[in-house]
Scaffold this motif. Structure first.
Motif, PDB file in Angstrom:
ATOM      1  N   ILE A  41     -31.062 -31.295  31.615  1.00  0.00           N
ATOM      2  CA  ILE A  41     -32.061 -30.246  32.355  1.00  0.00           C
ATOM      3  C   ILE A  41     -33.275 -30.270  31.713  1.00  0.00           C
ATOM      4  CG2 ILE A  41     -32.237 -27.658  32.645  1.00  0.00           C
ATOM      5  CD1 ILE A  41     -29.174 -27.622  32.517  1.00  0.00           C
ATOM      6  N   ILE A  42     -34.267 -30.248  32.693  1.00  0.00           N
ATOM      7  CA  ILE A  42     -35.723 -30.152  32.515  1.00  0.00           C
ATOM      8  C   ILE A  42     -36.279 -28.619  32.616  1.00  0.00           C
ATOM      9  CG2 ILE A  42     -38.023 -30.962  32.786  1.00  0.00           C
ATOM     10  CD1 ILE A  42     -36.884 -33.903  33.430  1.00  0.00           C
ATOM     11  N   ALA A  43     -37.035 -27.913  31.728  1.00  0.00           N
ATOM     12  CA  ALA A  43     -37.333 -26.667  31.977  1.00  0.00           C
ATOM     13  C   ALA A  43     -39.117 -26.836  32.138  1.00  0.00           C
ATOM     14  CB  ALA A  43     -37.368 -25.765  30.795  1.00  0.00           C
ATOM     15  N   THR A  44     -39.470 -25.994  32.834  1.00  0.00           N
ATOM     16  CA  THR A  44     -40.833 -26.055  33.160  1.00  0.00           C
ATOM     17  C   THR A  44     -41.651 -25.741  31.745  1.00  0.00           C
ATOM     18  OG1 THR A  44     -41.070 -23.707  33.957  1.00  0.00           O
ATOM     19  CG2 THR A  44     -41.156 -25.588  35.639  1.00  0.00           C
ATOM     20  N   THR A  45     -42.861 -26.093  31.646  1.00  0.00           N
ATOM     21  CA  THR A  45     -43.642 -25.593  30.380  1.00  0.00           C
ATOM     22  C   THR A  45     -43.901 -24.429  29.958  1.00  0.00           C
ATOM     23  OG1 THR A  45     -45.664 -26.522  31.352  1.00  0.00           O
ATOM     24  CG2 THR A  45     -44.436 -28.178  30.070  1.00  0.00           C
ATOM     25  N   SER A  46     -43.801 -23.295  30.959  1.00  0.00           N
ATOM     26  CA  SER A  46     -44.229 -22.139  31.136  1.00  0.00           C
ATOM     27  C   SER A  46     -43.511 -21.383  32.198  1.00  0.00           C
ATOM     28  CB  SER A  46     -45.751 -21.924  31.272  1.00  0.00           C
ATOM     29  OG  SER A  46     -46.128 -22.553  32.509  1.00  0.00           O
ATOM     30  N   ASN A  47     -43.478 -19.955  32.136  1.00  0.00           N
ATOM     31  CA  ASN A  47     -42.875 -18.995  32.992  1.00  0.00           C
ATOM     32  C   ASN A  47     -43.569 -19.195  34.312  1.00  0.00           C
ATOM     33  OD1 ASN A  47     -41.147 -18.232  30.909  1.00  0.00           O
ATOM     34  ND2 ASN A  47     -42.835 -16.807  30.344  1.00  0.00           N
ATOM     35  N   GLN A  48     -42.526 -19.275  35.486  1.00  0.00           N
ATOM     36  CA  GLN A  48     -43.142 -19.035  36.840  1.00  0.00           C
ATOM     37  C   GLN A  48     -43.574 -17.604  37.081  1.00  0.00           C
ATOM     38  OE1 GLN A  48     -41.001 -21.730  35.962  1.00  0.00           O
ATOM     39  NE2 GLN A  48     -43.040 -22.445  36.205  1.00  0.00           N
ATOM     40  N   SER A  49     -42.921 -16.612  36.600  1.00  0.00           N
ATOM     41  CA  SER A  49     -43.299 -15.300  36.651  1.00  0.00           C
ATOM     42  C   SER A  49     -43.007 -14.377  35.558  1.00  0.00           C
ATOM     43  CB  SER A  49     -42.561 -14.703  38.064  1.00  0.00           C
ATOM     44  OG  SER A  49     -42.727 -13.335  38.153  1.00  0.00           O
ATOM     45  N   ILE A  50     -43.708 -13.474  35.243  1.00  0.00           N
ATOM     46  CA  ILE A  50     -43.473 -12.162  34.388  1.00  0.00           C
ATOM     47  C   ILE A  50     -42.896 -11.021  34.908  1.00  0.00           C
ATOM     48  CG2 ILE A  50     -44.894 -13.332  32.886  1.00  0.00           C
ATOM     49  CD1 ILE A  50     -46.904 -11.154  33.468  1.00  0.00           C
ATOM     50  N   GLY A  51     -42.596 -11.116  36.075  1.00  0.00           N
ATOM     51  CA  GLY A  51     -41.831  -9.875  36.647  1.00  0.00           C
ATOM     52  C   GLY A  51     -41.715  -9.895  38.259  1.00  0.00           C
ATOM     53  N   VAL A  52     -40.461 -10.422  38.683  1.00  0.00           N
ATOM     54  CA  VAL A  52     -40.272 -10.570  40.251  1.00  0.00           C
ATOM     55  C   VAL A  52     -38.667 -10.024  40.095  1.00  0.00           C
ATOM     56  CG1 VAL A  52     -39.664 -12.968  39.921  1.00  0.00           C
ATOM     57  CG2 VAL A  52     -40.510 -11.945  41.992  1.00  0.00           C
ATOM     58  N   SER A  53     -38.293  -9.689  41.404  1.00  0.00           N
ATOM     59  CA  SER A  53     -36.962  -9.302  41.620  1.00  0.00           C
ATOM     60  C   SER A  53     -36.011 -10.272  41.889  1.00  0.00           C
ATOM     61  CB  SER A  53     -37.023  -8.263  42.858  1.00  0.00           C
ATOM     62  OG  SER A  53     -37.149  -8.803  44.072  1.00  0.00           O
ATOM     63  N   TRP A  54     -34.609 -10.494  41.830  1.00  0.00           N
ATOM     64  CA  TRP A  54     -33.768 -11.487  42.355  1.00  0.00           C
ATOM     65  C   TRP A  54     -33.729 -11.479  43.624  1.00  0.00           C
ATOM     66  CZ3 TRP A  54     -29.426 -12.810  44.818  1.00  0.00           C
ATOM     67  CH2 TRP A  54     -28.517 -13.706  44.515  1.00  0.00           C
ATOM     68  N   GLY A  55     -34.119 -10.527  44.264  1.00  0.00           N
ATOM     69  CA  GLY A  55     -34.034 -10.188  45.785  1.00  0.00           C
ATOM     70  C   GLY A  55     -33.029  -9.959  46.793  1.00  0.00           C
ATOM     71  N   CYS A  56     -33.089  -9.418  47.715  1.00  0.00           N
ATOM     72  CA  CYS A  56     -32.124  -8.965  48.783  1.00  0.00           C
ATOM     73  C   CYS A  56     -30.854  -8.260  47.946  1.00  0.00           C
ATOM     74  CB  CYS A  56     -31.460 -10.225  49.298  1.00  0.00           C
ATOM     75  SG  CYS A  56     -32.587 -11.127  50.640  1.00  0.00           S
ATOM     76  N   SER A  57     -31.154  -6.873  47.719  1.00  0.00           N
ATOM     77  CA  SER A  57     -30.209  -6.271  46.777  1.00  0.00           C
ATOM     78  C   SER A  57     -29.152  -5.578  47.638  1.00  0.00           C
ATOM     79  CB  SER A  57     -31.040  -5.203  46.057  1.00  0.00           C
ATOM     80  OG  SER A  57     -31.997  -4.287  46.843  1.00  0.00           O
ATOM     81  N   THR A  58     -29.338  -5.930  48.993  1.00  0.00           N
ATOM     82  CA  THR A  58     -28.301  -5.131  49.931  1.00  0.00           C
ATOM     83  C   THR A  58     -27.544  -6.286  50.605  1.00  0.00           C
ATOM     84  OG1 THR A  58     -29.989  -4.910  51.690  1.00  0.00           O
ATOM     85  CG2 THR A  58     -29.442  -2.967  50.365  1.00  0.00           C
ATOM     86  N   THR A  59     -27.987  -7.672  50.052  1.00  0.00           N
ATOM     87  CA  THR A  59     -27.223  -8.842  50.868  1.00  0.00           C
ATOM     88  C   THR A  59     -26.359  -9.427  49.775  1.00  0.00           C
ATOM     89  OG1 THR A  59     -29.123  -8.842  52.088  1.00  0.00           O
ATOM     90  CG2 THR A  59     -27.825 -10.856  52.190  1.00  0.00           C
ATOM     91  N   SER A  60     -25.124  -9.957  50.257  1.00  0.00           N
ATOM     92  CA  SER A  60     -24.281 -10.626  49.457  1.00  0.00           C
ATOM     93  C   SER A  60     -24.745 -12.108  49.774  1.00  0.00           C
ATOM     94  CB  SER A  60     -23.049 -10.566  49.691  1.00  0.00           C
ATOM     95  OG  SER A  60     -22.021 -11.297  48.876  1.00  0.00           O
ATOM     96  N   ILE A  61     -24.827 -12.983  48.576  1.00  0.00           N
ATOM     97  CA  ILE A  61     -25.057 -14.226  48.712  1.00  0.00           C
ATOM     98  C   ILE A  61     -23.699 -15.129  48.304  1.00  0.00           C
ATOM     99  CG2 ILE A  61     -26.567 -16.281  47.973  1.00  0.00           C
ATOM    100  CD1 ILE A  61     -28.290 -14.183  49.699  1.00  0.00           C
TER     101      ILE A  61
END
Length: 167
Positions: A41-61
């Motif tokens: 596994i390779i990780a990016t060198t920095s964070n992509q976001s410092i505050g975002v939701s997972w999303g679709c809190s009423t939808t089952s994935i």
């Protein structure tokens, strides 16, 4: 005349490689491990976001997994099942970084490996990061990088995001 040949160094956690930093090298017994080859596994060198939701809190994935190697499938399921913009999985899915366009949101086990190697990888904060693993319709897994605790968190919560890719 003397000729010297420099032999390639073995890949190591914390090393810059293929657009990021090696965060984990597969071990015998891991899905993706191949005898005589180095993958992980390779990780990016920095964070992509410092505050975002997972999303679709009423939808089952349906079909997300905690397992090592499942981040790609999880991310694809989330992106296809949730049309919301600017969510953790979509940020990773749309990312092109270090010359590579195949970044994903890590599964619980994948992000746990990054937590274990966080000092060698660098750039992590002592906050919670999203995984691509759903728990319930309204919750998904996150990992607190201050304590290492794996939590079930409301999908609407804002957490950090760090993308991975496989090699």
């Amino acid at each position: 005349i003397r000729t010297f040949t420099t032999l390639p160094q073995p890949l190591a956690i914390g090393q810059s490689y293929q657009g990021g930093i090696i965060g984990y090298i597969y071990q015998p017994g891991d899905i993706g491990y191949v005898v005589g080859q180095t993958h992980g596994i390779i990780a990016t060198t920095s964070n992509q976001s410092i505050g975002v939701s997972w999303g679709c809190s009423t939808t089952s994935i349906a079909g997300t997994s905690i397992n090592l190697g499942s981040g790609l499938n999880n991310t694809t399921l989330i992106v296809n099942g949730c049309t919301t913009n600017n969510i953790a999985a979509r940020i990773c899915f749309n990312l092109s970084s270090g010359g590579y366009p195949d970044w994903v949101l890590p599964s619980t086990e994948e992000l746990s490996k990054l937590y274990i190697n966080r000092t060698s990888i660098g750039g992590f904060s002592n906050v919670s990061y999203w995984t691509s693993t759903q728990v319930t319709t309204s919750n998904a897994r996150s990992i607190n990088f201050g304590s290492g605790a794996v939590n079930s968190s409301a999908k609407s919560t804002s957490f950090y995001v760090r993308a991975i890719r496989y090699f």
